[in-house]
Write an enzyme that holds these catalytic residues in place. Sequence first.
Site, PDB file in Angstrom:
ATOM      1  N   ASN A  87      -6.242   8.324  -5.026  1.00 42.01           N
ATOM      2  CA  ASN A  87      -4.844   7.927  -4.878  1.00 42.01           C
ATOM      3  C   ASN A  87      -4.397   6.956  -5.974  1.00 42.01           C
ATOM      4  OD1 ASN A  87      -5.154   9.296  -2.497  1.00 42.01           O
ATOM      5  ND2 ASN A  87      -4.307   7.682  -1.208  1.00 42.01           N
ATOM      6  N   GLY A  98      -2.497  -2.014  -4.986  1.00 45.11           N
ATOM      7  CA  GLY A  98      -1.705  -2.904  -5.839  1.00 45.11           C
ATOM      8  C   GLY A  98      -2.446  -3.305  -7.100  1.00 45.11           C
ATOM      9  N   SER A 134       4.726   8.171   0.760  1.00 44.68           N
ATOM     10  CA  SER A 134       4.472   7.130   1.763  1.00 44.68           C
ATOM     11  C   SER A 134       5.607   7.167   2.784  1.00 44.68           C
ATOM     12  CB  SER A 134       4.436   5.763   1.085  1.00 44.68           C
ATOM     13  OG  SER A 134       5.729   5.478   0.562  1.00 44.68           O
ATOM     14  N   ASP A 184       1.122  10.045   2.894  1.00 43.82           N
ATOM     15  CA  ASP A 184       0.187   8.956   2.592  1.00 43.82           C
ATOM     16  C   ASP A 184       0.355   7.854   3.646  1.00 43.82           C
ATOM     17  OD1 ASP A 184      -1.612   7.490   1.004  1.00 43.82           O
ATOM     18  OD2 ASP A 184      -0.002   6.589  -0.193  1.00 43.82           O
TER      19      ASP A 184
HETATM   20  O1  G3H Z   1      -2.277   5.299  -0.847  1.00 45.46           O
HETATM   21  C1  G3H Z   1      -2.002   5.076  -2.038  1.00 45.46           C
HETATM   22  C2  G3H Z   1      -2.934   4.408  -2.895  1.00 45.46           C
HETATM   23  O2  G3H Z   1      -4.094   4.037  -2.291  1.00 45.46           O
HETATM   24  C3  G3H Z   1      -2.512   3.863  -4.180  1.00 45.46           C
HETATM   25  O3  G3H Z   1      -3.112   2.651  -4.553  1.00 45.46           O
HETATM   26  O4  G3H Z   1      -1.239   1.570  -5.732  1.00 45.46           O
HETATM   27  O5  G3H Z   1      -3.576   0.805  -6.053  1.00 45.46           O
HETATM   28  O6  G3H Z   1      -2.819   2.968  -6.981  1.00 45.46           O
HETATM   29  P1  G3H Z   1      -2.668   1.966  -5.912  1.00 45.46           P
HETATM   30 ZN    ZN Z   2      -3.726   3.874  -0.012  1.00 44.97          ZN
END
Ligand code: G3H
Ligand code: ZN
Length: 283
Positions: free
Chosen positions: A229, A180, A49, A81
């Site tokens: 993800n 989240g 990220s 990301d």
């Molecule tokens: O871009 C990253 C994700 O969409 C992660 O989502 O934290 O719910 O696994 P998450």
């Molecule tokens: Zn995401």
Amino acid sequence: MLISGKDLLQRAHEGGYAVGAFNTNNLEFTKAIIEAAEEMNAPVLVQTSMGAIEYAGHDEMGEMVRLIGEKAKVPVALHLDHGTDLGVVMRCLRKGWTSVMYDGSKLDYDENVRIAKFVVDAAHPMGVGVEAELGKIGGVEEHVNVDEKEATFTDPDEAYDFVTKTGVDSLAVAIGTAHGVYKGEPKLDFERLRIIKEKLNMPIVLHGASGVPDEAIAEAVRLGVNKINIDTELRLAFKAGISKFMAENPEAYDPRKILGAGIKAIKEVVKNKIRIFGSEGKA
Ligand code: G3H
Ligand code: ZN
């Protein structure tokens, strides 16, 4: 080996499985993700990220993942990301990321199209794949914060128009997942996903997959999701692994042992996800 995210996702689209895209912040997460993928003989995306890049340093993060990825026995793509900042996206292209997400989901439609097309024109000559997002995925992920009421599902016709105009290689869709920790059980709009896949016939990306039940993930893969993800579940596993180790070894102070317990816990989650995503043995 390090490969283009574009090739990796195209293979998944043709083969009918999903590749895990796991977020890294540091050496421990990177090692855990790549070791787990090697043990499962699975291709994998290691994603950073903008917050992770700020934390580790842009060059440091790029060099570390590239080096470990190049030495890996399985195909690894280094992916940006949620690149909401065009400057960060361009720096990733220059510094050897093999895949980038341009996230213009908060912009109005025409502006999202314009900038996504600009990123595609810069990335494609370098062989780098581009992901974009249409609709708004709820929840909080680093620099991206979407209130539940603000979240909107992806419109299939708009998605078709968007990919035609921009030439992006994969599309992140909003079909009911959120970033989240979930409060209740997420309800995914599978019919919407089916229509989007049929219309677009290209790699589809699912964000916010932590906490989504295994059966729902398997169904999403069956309907055409090719990149999934996972961030939050890795963080929770890392914390739980270290907490357990410290409770059992209160005198421990060797960071390799303490963090090693975190690595072990992350690896278990990654291996289990790879199994559910159907990418085991697809390296
Ligand atoms: O871009 C990253 C994700 O969409 C992660 O989502 O934290 O719910 O696994 P998450
Ligand atoms: Zn995401």
